[in-house]
Design an enzyme around this catalytic site. Structure first.
Site, short mmCIF file in Angstrom:
data_model
loop_
_atom_site.label_atom_id
_atom_site.label_comp_id
_atom_site.label_asym_id
_atom_site.label_seq_id
_atom_site.Cartn_x
_atom_site.Cartn_y
_atom_site.Cartn_z
N ASP A 1 17.54 -2.55 5.52
CA ASP A 1 18.74 -1.95 6.36
C ASP A 1 18.27 -0.26 7.05
OD1 ASP A 1 18.73 -0.23 4.03
OD2 ASP A 1 20.80 -0.81 3.73
N ARG B 1 26.68 2.89 4.95
CA ARG B 1 26.16 1.99 6.10
C ARG B 1 27.18 1.96 7.15
NH1 ARG B 1 23.13 -2.47 4.15
NH2 ARG B 1 24.39 -3.76 5.74
N TYR C 1 21.52 0.66 -4.49
CA TYR C 1 20.49 0.42 -5.17
C TYR C 1 20.72 0.73 -6.87
CZ TYR C 1 17.82 -0.81 -1.14
OH TYR C 1 17.29 -1.34 0.16
N PRO D 1 11.81 -1.93 -2.11
CA PRO D 1 12.68 -1.73 -0.82
C PRO D 1 13.56 -0.26 -0.66
CG PRO D 1 13.85 -3.56 -2.09
CD PRO D 1 12.69 -2.64 -2.94
P1 FAD Z 1 10.00 -11.68 6.62
O1 FAD Z 1 11.29 -10.90 6.89
O2 FAD Z 1 10.02 -12.05 5.02
O3 FAD Z 1 10.04 -12.68 7.46
C1 FAD Z 1 9.09 -14.05 7.35
C2 FAD Z 1 9.89 -15.43 8.15
O4 FAD Z 1 8.77 -16.18 7.99
C3 FAD Z 1 10.77 -15.88 7.55
O5 FAD Z 1 11.89 -15.80 8.44
C4 FAD Z 1 10.59 -16.86 6.92
O6 FAD Z 1 11.59 -17.92 7.10
C5 FAD Z 1 9.48 -17.47 7.70
N1 FAD Z 1 8.47 -18.17 6.97
C6 FAD Z 1 7.92 -18.07 5.68
N2 FAD Z 1 7.01 -18.89 5.41
C7 FAD Z 1 7.00 -19.86 6.67
C8 FAD Z 1 6.02 -20.84 7.06
N3 FAD Z 1 5.50 -21.36 6.13
N4 FAD Z 1 6.30 -21.64 8.19
C9 FAD Z 1 7.38 -21.03 8.79
N5 FAD Z 1 8.03 -20.08 8.88
C10 FAD Z 1 7.97 -19.33 7.45
N6 FAD Z 1 12.79 -2.67 4.91
C11 FAD Z 1 12.84 -1.80 5.32
O7 FAD Z 1 12.19 -1.49 6.37
N7 FAD Z 1 14.02 -0.95 5.19
C12 FAD Z 1 14.75 -1.17 4.17
O8 FAD Z 1 15.84 -0.45 3.87
C13 FAD Z 1 14.61 -2.47 3.35
N8 FAD Z 1 15.54 -2.80 2.54
C14 FAD Z 1 15.29 -4.21 1.84
C15 FAD Z 1 15.98 -4.53 0.78
C16 FAD Z 1 15.79 -5.66 0.18
C17 FAD Z 1 16.81 -5.93 -0.93
C18 FAD Z 1 14.74 -6.35 0.46
C19 FAD Z 1 14.53 -7.74 -0.23
C20 FAD Z 1 13.86 -6.04 1.26
C21 FAD Z 1 14.18 -4.90 1.93
N9 FAD Z 1 13.23 -4.41 2.98
C22 FAD Z 1 13.38 -3.30 3.62
C23 FAD Z 1 12.11 -5.15 3.25
C24 FAD Z 1 12.14 -6.01 4.35
O9 FAD Z 1 13.12 -6.91 4.45
C25 FAD Z 1 10.92 -6.63 4.88
O10 FAD Z 1 9.92 -5.99 4.47
C26 FAD Z 1 10.91 -7.37 6.12
O11 FAD Z 1 11.72 -8.48 6.26
C27 FAD Z 1 9.38 -8.00 6.41
O12 FAD Z 1 9.48 -8.51 7.56
P2 FAD Z 1 8.58 -9.64 8.14
O13 FAD Z 1 9.04 -10.24 9.30
O14 FAD Z 1 6.97 -9.46 7.54
O15 FAD Z 1 8.75 -10.95 6.78
#
Ligand code: FAD
Length: 649
Positions: A50, A274, A282, A357
């Site tokens: 967020d 928010r 948290y 996070p």
């Molecule tokens: P993801 O968001 O994990 O996206 C990966 C995508 O790949 C997903 O859509 C998944 O379905 C897809 N996928 C996975 N495997 C495959 C496959 N084999 N084939 C096809 N598709 C696949 N970050 C912040 O910056 N600020 C915050 O305040 C924050 N708070 C958070 C709070 C919580 C509780 C959590 C859990 C995370 C938080 N984060 C925060 C971290 C943030 O959510 C992640 O770092 C971010 O989503 C990472 O982005 P990404 O695109 O690398 O991966």
């Protein structure tokens, strides 16, 4: 049995989270043929990330995406709450959430599902050439190493498997969404999905795609990373945290500011106010983590998380009627040992780094990873730059990932630790120590401490061919993003942020700080530069196809230090305000560092440490990072810089 379809595309992105969507956005702006697939039938709807940091907001703005800033809650203050000598929590300090003067944006908060929605809408509005294809996952990967050196070849072959929505939707339990539908904090199910779809004998819904580049934006459990055999290095910690997104009913006075609350013995709580009256909490779940052994996080309920929060925040009361999302997680601080294979297969986002996070970094750094990569792949695919520039991705972003994990270790330890009772309590964390680390971390957390080291794209000192002179712009750190100050448009007097002149469109920029061009000597030097830039031998003609606009590859912007009223745009060399047969003169290339009518004086020369007479040229990469600083008349250094990686037309 249906035949398996085969096709070719320049880029395949696996994963449509923030990292994948940012990359798709870049590639759509650069008109690169790309596909983006995700194994889930829909984007996330609630919860997860967020926090939006200054640099991410600058990046989004550079694509014209301003909806996060408009819709989010702007978090302006942090309050520290600590136990007094009787063990009762008291407010012990207030500080700005984002240190002032860092950026034209401040930290803001909005749930990740909205960000994904904005990216999806933007892709649609921006030509609708790249659409997220769901639910699809890759099941096989082959790389033909004999073709890696040929930028026109398609050395990568992936088999894609189309799933049914049913197959691709994991059980979500009942009641309140627990956010574990698509999260880095749950176990991975990719192998199970591949196997179950194969078992269901749905052959015919596979396809083969040949591609030049494959990008694993597939999160913490990255399938792409596993295929490459790359390792995650680091460790899991035993600390369990709960997250609640609720509409709080409370008498706690600081519920609408960010709070870091350390109780005497019940643990810590972070309050994140928010959008739409929601507050994220948290909470360190002490009871759950005690007793050693592995904890089954899926058994944690919102009620347990609330009970833990109530103990920390006592004597204030806290409850809720409305809960949007919750999760329980354990911190794993890990970073991949590599981020690319032969500059053809890349990893970005959580596929490279996972951490806690609370510091609000994951989504931000993930977006910034693919922001770094997108334009490089785009320029290579378009035949404008050599494969060589792709090497800078690993050099630049792996360091950021390592810094991120180091930062997170420090921040998490501090936050999870027990507050010191008094100055003699050496094992507890003192308030002073906490505030010091918090302040030191603020610039890092804002995404504004990223400093790319010297490489083919970044020249930090005179290297014999590019005579870089950093002292000409002593407050413009080379390798860091160019900061923003207001300048005044020469043609229409409109004040504008300098960064708004640097949209993400794949162009390099020469920002000519021409000095006081009302002075004839300085003006003569500027005119000579204009003649060079218009010539056939100049860098513009060398890299710009004759059929393309003169500013389509390298854009020249001027910021002079003369009084705006002392300069006539029409008198300036055409190179600085190009003429187009159908559109006339370009009125958006020349700016003055001067007083505006209504918005004051940006003082960009002073803020950048540039002498008002001597001036300089700041070379800016397509991602807004400073590449070099050279003298106004040093055209040979400009040639030497671009010759390192650009392809002549
Ligand atoms: P993801 O968001 O994990 O996206 C990966 C995508 O790949 C997903 O859509 C998944 O379905 C897809 N996928 C996975 N495997 C495959 C496959 N084999 N084939 C096809 N598709 C696949 N970050 C912040 O910056 N600020 C915050 O305040 C924050 N708070 C958070 C709070 C919580 C509780 C959590 C859990 C995370 C938080 N984060 C925060 C971290 C943030 O959510 C992640 O770092 C971010 O989503 C990472 O982005 P990404 O695109 O690398 O991966």
């Amino acid at each position: 049995m249906a035949t398996t379809i085969e096709s070719e595309v320049d880029v395949v992105i696996v994963g449509a989270g923030p990292a994948g969507l940012m990359l798709a956005t870049w590639l759509s702006h650069l008109n690169v043929r790309a596909r983006i697939i995700d194994k889930r039938p829909s984007k996330i709807m609630t919860g997860q990330a967020d926090g939006f940091q200054c640099r991410t907001l600058e990046i989004l703005d550079s694509f014209g995406i301003d909806r996060v800033w408009k819709e989010s809650n702007h978090m302006l203050e942090v309050c520290f709450w600590n136990p007094d000598k009787n063990g009762v929590i008291r407010r012990t300090g207030r500080t700005p959430d984002t240190p002032s003067g860092l950026s034209r944006f401040t930290e803001c908060v909005l749930h990740q599902g909205r960000m994904e929605r904005f990216f999806l809408d933007h892709l649609k509005e921006n030509g609708d050439t790249i659409r997220v294809e769901r639910p699809i996952l890759p099941s096989e990967l082959e790389i033909d190493t004999s073709k890696l050196e040929d930028p026109t070849a398609y050395p990568i072959t992936v088999r894609l498997r189309h799933l049914t929505d049913e197959e691709a939707t994991p059980s979500q339990g009942t009641g309140i969404p627990n956010g574990l539908f698509r999260s880095n904090i749950t176990a991975d199910d990719t192998e199970d999905l591949i196997k179950s779809s194969a078992d269901s004998n749905r052959a015919g819904t596979d396809e083969i795609v040949h591609t030049k580049y494959l990008i694993g934006c597939d999160g913490a459990h990255s399938w792409v990373r596993k295929q490459l055999g790359f390792k995650m290095e680091g460790e899991h910690t035993e600390i369990i945290w709960g997250v609640l997104d609720v509409t709080p009913i409370t008498d706690f006075p600081d519920i609408r500011v960010r709070c870091l609350i350390h109780s005497a013995s019940a643990g810590s709580l972070m309050v994140i106010p928010r959008e739409n009256r929601v507050v994220r909490l948290y909470i360190q779940l002490k009871e759950v983590s005690e007793g050693g052994g592995a904890v089954d996080r899926s058994k944690v309920t919102p009620g347990q998380i609330l009970a833990a929060a109530q103990k920390i925040i006592a004597p204030y009361t806290l409850t809720y009627e409305q809960c949007d999302w919750f999760a329980a997680y354990q911190i794993a601080q890990r970073v991949a040992d590599r981020v690319d294979l032969s500059e053809r297969v890349f990893l970005a986002g959580d596929a490279v780094h996972t951490h806690s996070p609370k510091a609000g970094q994951g989504q931000n750094v993930s977006i910034q990873d693919s922001y770094n990569l997108g334009w490089k792949i785009g320029l290579v695919v378009r035949g404008q730059a050599t494969l060589e520039i792709l090497k800078t991705y690993a050099a630049e972003r792996l360091q950021v990932a390592k810094d991120l994990i180091a930062f997170d270790r420090k921040f998490s330890k501090l936050f999870s630790g027990r507050p010191a009772k008094d100055v003699s309590d050496e094992t507890g964390i003192s308030l002073d120590e906490f505030r010091k680390v918090f302040h030191q971390g603020a610039v890092f957390a804002a995404g504004l401490s990223v400093d790319y080291g010297p490489n083919i794209l970044v020249v930090k000192e005179d290297d014999g061919s590019v005579r870089c002179v950093p002292s000409l712009a002593s407050k413009v750190p080379i390798g860091m993003r160019l900061a923003s100050h207001k300048v005044v448009n020469q043609a229409d007097a409109l004040p504008i942020e300098l960064q708004r002149l640097l949209p993400s469109d794949g162009r390099f920029r020469l920002i000519v700080f021409a000095g006081d061009i009302s002075n004839p000597g300085i003006r003569a030097r500027y005119d000579r530069l204009g003649v060079y830039l218009s010539s056939q031998a100049g860098v513009i003609s060398t890299y710009t196809p004759q059929t393309a606009a003169r500013d389509s590859v390298i854009e020249v912007l001027t910021v002079h230090s003369a009084k705006r009223h002392h300069v006539e745009l029409q008198g300036l060399p055409e190179a600085f305000h190009p003429f187009d047969r159908t559109r006339g003169w370009d009125y958006w290339k020349v700016y003055a560092d001067d007083e505006s009518y209504h918005e004051g004086h940006g003082r960009v020369y002073e803020n950048f440490g540039i002498d008002r007479d001597e001036g300089c040229i700041v070379v800016v990469r397509p991602d807004g990072y400073v590449a070099a600083v050279v003298k106004v008349d040093d055209t040979r250094s400009l040639e030497a810089y671009f010759a390192r990686f650009m392809i002549r037309v």
